[in-house]
Design a protein around this motif. Sequence first.
Motif, mmCIF file in Angstrom:
data_model
loop_
_atom_site.group_PDB
_atom_site.id
_atom_site.type_symbol
_atom_site.label_atom_id
_atom_site.label_comp_id
_atom_site.label_asym_id
_atom_site.label_seq_id
_atom_site.Cartn_x
_atom_site.Cartn_y
_atom_site.Cartn_z
ATOM 1 N N ILE A 1 43.165 0.313 14.234
ATOM 2 C CA ILE A 1 43.987 -0.914 14.201
ATOM 3 C C ILE A 1 42.869 -2.074 14.598
ATOM 4 O O ILE A 1 42.026 -2.075 15.552
ATOM 5 N N ASP A 2 43.270 -3.160 14.158
ATOM 6 C CA ASP A 2 42.326 -4.240 14.591
ATOM 7 C C ASP A 2 42.605 -4.677 16.021
ATOM 8 O O ASP A 2 43.652 -4.923 16.732
ATOM 9 N N ARG A 3 41.631 -4.976 16.454
ATOM 10 C CA ARG A 3 41.569 -5.003 18.124
ATOM 11 C C ARG A 3 41.619 -6.720 18.389
ATOM 12 O O ARG A 3 40.566 -7.636 17.771
ATOM 13 N N PRO A 4 42.292 -7.388 19.011
ATOM 14 C CA PRO A 4 42.173 -8.868 19.209
ATOM 15 C C PRO A 4 41.135 -9.396 20.061
ATOM 16 O O PRO A 4 40.439 -8.338 20.855
ATOM 17 N N PRO B 1 53.829 1.135 23.143
ATOM 18 C CA PRO B 1 52.633 1.608 22.514
ATOM 19 C C PRO B 1 52.179 2.751 22.832
ATOM 20 O O PRO B 1 51.547 3.572 22.005
ATOM 21 N N LEU B 2 52.186 3.123 24.179
ATOM 22 C CA LEU B 2 51.879 4.555 24.633
ATOM 23 C C LEU B 2 52.538 5.574 23.755
ATOM 24 O O LEU B 2 51.970 6.720 23.586
ATOM 25 N N GLN B 3 53.980 5.509 23.680
ATOM 26 C CA GLN B 3 54.743 6.344 23.017
ATOM 27 C C GLN B 3 54.172 6.727 21.523
ATOM 28 O O GLN B 3 53.997 7.689 21.260
ATOM 29 N N VAL B 4 54.068 5.519 20.763
ATOM 30 C CA VAL B 4 53.268 5.760 19.560
ATOM 31 C C VAL B 4 51.976 6.136 19.651
ATOM 32 O O VAL B 4 51.697 7.154 18.773
ATOM 33 N N TRP B 5 51.035 5.946 20.632
ATOM 34 C CA TRP B 5 49.693 6.676 20.446
ATOM 35 C C TRP B 5 49.942 8.105 20.855
ATOM 36 O O TRP B 5 49.124 8.842 20.452
ATOM 37 N N HIS B 6 50.818 8.292 21.703
ATOM 38 C CA HIS B 6 51.006 9.870 22.067
ATOM 39 C C HIS B 6 51.464 10.621 20.597
ATOM 40 O O HIS B 6 50.754 11.845 20.505
ATOM 41 N N LYS C 1 50.196 -0.408 13.059
ATOM 42 C CA LYS C 1 50.065 -1.503 12.264
ATOM 43 C C LYS C 1 50.709 -2.601 12.175
ATOM 44 O O LYS C 1 50.397 -3.855 11.849
ATOM 45 N N THR C 2 52.137 -2.286 12.127
ATOM 46 C CA THR C 2 53.063 -3.032 11.645
ATOM 47 C C THR C 2 53.918 -3.695 12.774
ATOM 48 O O THR C 2 54.676 -4.903 12.492
ATOM 49 N N VAL C 3 53.812 -3.205 13.633
ATOM 50 C CA VAL C 3 55.019 -3.728 14.897
ATOM 51 C C VAL C 3 53.853 -5.117 15.311
ATOM 52 O O VAL C 3 52.938 -5.218 15.434
ATOM 53 N N ARG C 4 55.039 -5.978 15.936
ATOM 54 C CA ARG C 4 54.616 -7.339 16.407
ATOM 55 C C ARG C 4 53.870 -7.192 17.822
ATOM 56 O O ARG C 4 54.931 -7.562 18.592
ATOM 57 N N TRP C 5 53.103 -6.353 18.085
ATOM 58 C CA TRP C 5 52.727 -6.190 19.574
ATOM 59 C C TRP C 5 52.152 -7.375 20.039
ATOM 60 O O TRP C 5 51.805 -8.329 19.612
ATOM 61 N N THR C 6 52.321 -7.632 21.343
ATOM 62 C CA THR C 6 51.516 -8.547 22.145
ATOM 63 C C THR C 6 49.848 -8.223 22.013
ATOM 64 O O THR C 6 49.481 -6.990 21.678
ATOM 65 N N PRO C 7 49.234 -9.190 22.052
ATOM 66 C CA PRO C 7 47.725 -8.872 22.099
ATOM 67 C C PRO C 7 47.355 -7.866 23.125
ATOM 68 O O PRO C 7 46.291 -6.795 22.629
ATOM 69 N N ASP C 8 47.870 -7.787 24.358
ATOM 70 C CA ASP C 8 47.333 -6.904 25.220
ATOM 71 C C ASP C 8 47.829 -5.265 24.802
ATOM 72 O O ASP C 8 46.941 -4.370 24.933
ATOM 73 N N ALA C 9 48.760 -5.151 23.997
ATOM 74 C CA ALA C 9 49.353 -3.973 23.806
ATOM 75 C C ALA C 9 48.594 -3.307 22.401
ATOM 76 O O ALA C 9 48.138 -2.341 22.347
#
Length: 227
Positions: free
Chosen positions: A191-194, A145-150, A172-180
């Motif tokens: 993006i939507d925040r859990p 997630p930090l790579q994508v954000w960078h 938006k499309t990756v199945r991140w963990t809620p923490d990520a």
Amino acid sequence: MTDTGAKRWPRSQRTRELTRVLRPAGFEPRGDEWILDTSELRWWVHLGTAQGDTHEHELAVGSLILRDGEPDYEAPHPATFGLSDLPGASRRRYLDTDEAAQDPLVLDVETLLIPLLARLRTIDSVIEMWLAGDVAAGTVRDSRPLQVWHAWLLAKSTDRYALADRALTIAKTVRWTPDARRALADLGMPIDRPAGRATNLTAVDRIVQRAYVRRFSPYTDAERLPL
């Protein structure tokens, strides 16, 4: 060589060897750093000693955006990482004694770092690097997630709209963990925040996440939900 057969690689020797391998790649020694300017970027390489362990050497790499040939210190730094963040790095820690026949730090600079920087001559190429995940960021848990954000932040701040859209699409499309997903939202990505608070994070994960969020997020502590 020590009594155990391990060779010693003092910092002074490593500095000379780094100058030997970095000069042909276009780097100029400046004080305790080596500098390489491209048309859009200034890359720097610094050899230092780890805090709390004088026997561990750390090679830090970073870059700045150039405006009319001068560094723009107000712009986001395109990339900052350590030698051990590169895929294929032979060591997680580079000590001043090692049983290897060749200095692993210098060898990794020759085989990993110099070829990488040879293709990172433009801002676009650095954004592509982050999108491809070629360099680790943060801890193992939050690196992707930090790579994508960078990539998104650099593209957005330099008007690379197509690349910024690509990074946002990934987020938006990756199945991140809620923490990520929560970390990306806290860092300012739209993006939507859990709901709820972060779970299953180690103490190190929390420290790294808070440091990133407080350094780069557009929100203040008062505006942001508790980290």
